[in-house]
Scaffold this motif. Structure first.
Motif, short mmCIF file in Angstrom:
data_model
loop_
_atom_site.label_atom_id
_atom_site.label_comp_id
_atom_site.label_asym_id
_atom_site.label_seq_id
_atom_site.Cartn_x
_atom_site.Cartn_y
_atom_site.Cartn_z
N PHE A 1 0.83 -1.20 0.00
CA PHE A 1 0.00 0.00 0.00
C PHE A 1 0.86 1.25 0.00
O PHE A 1 0.65 2.17 -0.79
N PHE A 2 1.89 1.27 0.89
CA PHE A 2 2.70 2.49 1.00
C PHE A 2 3.52 2.72 -0.26
O PHE A 2 3.62 3.85 -0.75
N ALA B 1 1.13 3.98 -2.85
CA ALA B 1 0.64 5.33 -2.55
C ALA B 1 1.70 6.36 -2.93
O ALA B 1 1.40 7.34 -3.63
N SER C 1 2.15 6.43 -6.81
CA SER C 1 1.06 7.03 -7.59
C SER C 1 1.00 8.54 -7.37
O SER C 1 0.76 9.29 -8.31
N VAL C 2 1.24 8.99 -6.13
CA VAL C 2 1.22 10.44 -5.90
C VAL C 2 2.40 11.11 -6.61
O VAL C 2 2.25 12.18 -7.22
N PHE D 1 -3.57 -0.77 -7.38
CA PHE D 1 -4.44 -0.54 -6.20
C PHE D 1 -5.72 -1.34 -6.35
O PHE D 1 -6.18 -1.97 -5.38
N TRP E 1 -7.36 5.36 4.61
CA TRP E 1 -6.06 5.53 3.98
C TRP E 1 -6.19 5.61 2.46
O TRP E 1 -5.56 6.44 1.81
N TYR E 2 -7.02 4.75 1.91
CA TYR E 2 -7.26 4.82 0.46
C TYR E 2 -7.90 6.15 0.10
O TYR E 2 -7.58 6.75 -0.92
N VAL F 1 -5.25 8.87 -0.07
CA VAL F 1 -4.51 8.82 -1.34
C VAL F 1 -5.37 9.41 -2.45
O VAL F 1 -4.91 10.21 -3.27
N SER F 2 -6.65 9.04 -2.45
CA SER F 2 -7.58 9.56 -3.45
C SER F 2 -7.68 11.08 -3.36
O SER F 2 -7.65 11.77 -4.39
#
Lengths: 177, 101
Positions: free
Chosen positions: A9-10, A13, A16-17, A46, B7-8, B11-12
């Motif tokens: 996930f990290f 994240a 993608s950012v 994701f 958390w998702y 990010v969104s």
């Protein structure tokens, strides 16, 4: 020992950012488009992590494939004749104000997400129609297809109308008049 | 350990804000278009996360419909940009301040 799902996930994240920031930071439009393709691929990962296999594959095939090829085609077609660099801003402080507003927006959204009401677990779908039940017995893509052609058949048909209108619109606009 | 849904959503929210900022600071219409795609995808991520956590397929259905709308929007929008470029020889949104052709 860190949980592999948490680690994934990290990593996703941050990646993608970072690639989303690349879209708006790169000066060259081709680099921006490639960065957007990267963002779309990370988002597809994701979706895989969240168990939406069909949407992940459609994201890669249609978004990162078809739509971005169209984008790159237009970018390269126009880039050969357009200026490389943008002119200086006509509104002074445009960049600073926009960045400040962006930070305020992300702050407010995060604040609302953390202080808002949590998801009502009582509203969770359960029983024979719930996603996990159908996925467990028939598979993810079949669960999606069943919902698409039973509950969502009318929106699906309207979608086809929308695509026909878009194709006609593109033909009319692209005609040399 | 399961990842919390917020958390998702964070990010969104971050990716959505990057898209908004892109629309505000860039003046190349193609890059503004890409920023709009970023915003659509940020919302799609929330839909998929909610679909997972609410144990319902409806979120995935919305993402599918958003995807088709995005495809239609890109086709028509790029056609408009190309036709503007044919007449104006220049792409900068600050110069496009009249609706006449």
């Amino acid at each position: 020992m860190i949980d592999p799902q948490l680690l994934a996930f990290f990593v996703l994240a941050v990646a993608s950012v970072a690639s989303a920031l690349g879209v708006i930071i790169f000066r060259n439009a081709v680099h921006s488009a490639l960065s957007l393709i990267l963002t779309l691929l990370f988002l597809a990962l994701f979706y895989l992590q969240l168990g939406a296999m069909f949407i992940a594959v459609v994201q890669i095939l249609i978004y990162a494939g078809a739509i971005m090829v169209l984008f790159l085609f237009v970018v390269t077609m126009l880039a050969s004749e357009a200026r490389d660099t943008e002119l200086p801003d006509r509104i002074p402080w445009q960049r600073g104000i926009a960045s400040t507003l962006g930070f305020i927006l992300v702050g407010v959204l995060s604040y609302l997400l953390f202080t808002g009401a949590s998801i009502d677990t009582g509203a969770k779908a359960s029983g024979a129609n719930s996603l996990s039940h159908v996925v467990a017995t028939q598979g993810d893509t079949q669960a999606f297809g069943l919902a698409l052609f039973h509950g969502f058949a009318f929106p699906f048909e309207v979608t086809s109308l929308l695509i026909v209108v878009a194709i006609l619109g593109a033909m009319v606009l692209g005609r040399r008049g | 350990m399961s990842i919390p849904v917020s958390w998702y959503l964070i990010v969104s929210a971050i990716i959505f804000t990057v898209g908004v900022t892109g629309v505000l600071i860039r003046r190349n219409p193609l890059i503004i278009f890409m920023s709009i795609e970023l915003m659509l995808n940020a919302v799609n991520l929330s839909f998929i996360a909610f679909s997972h956590y609410l144990n319902s397929v409806d979120g995935q259905m919305f993402v599918f419909l958003v995807l088709t709308v995005a495809a239609a929007e890109v086709v028509v929008g790029l056609a408009i940009i190309v036709s503007i470029f044919r007449t104006r020889r220049d792409i900068d949104v600050d110069d496009m301040n009249v609706l006449r052709g």
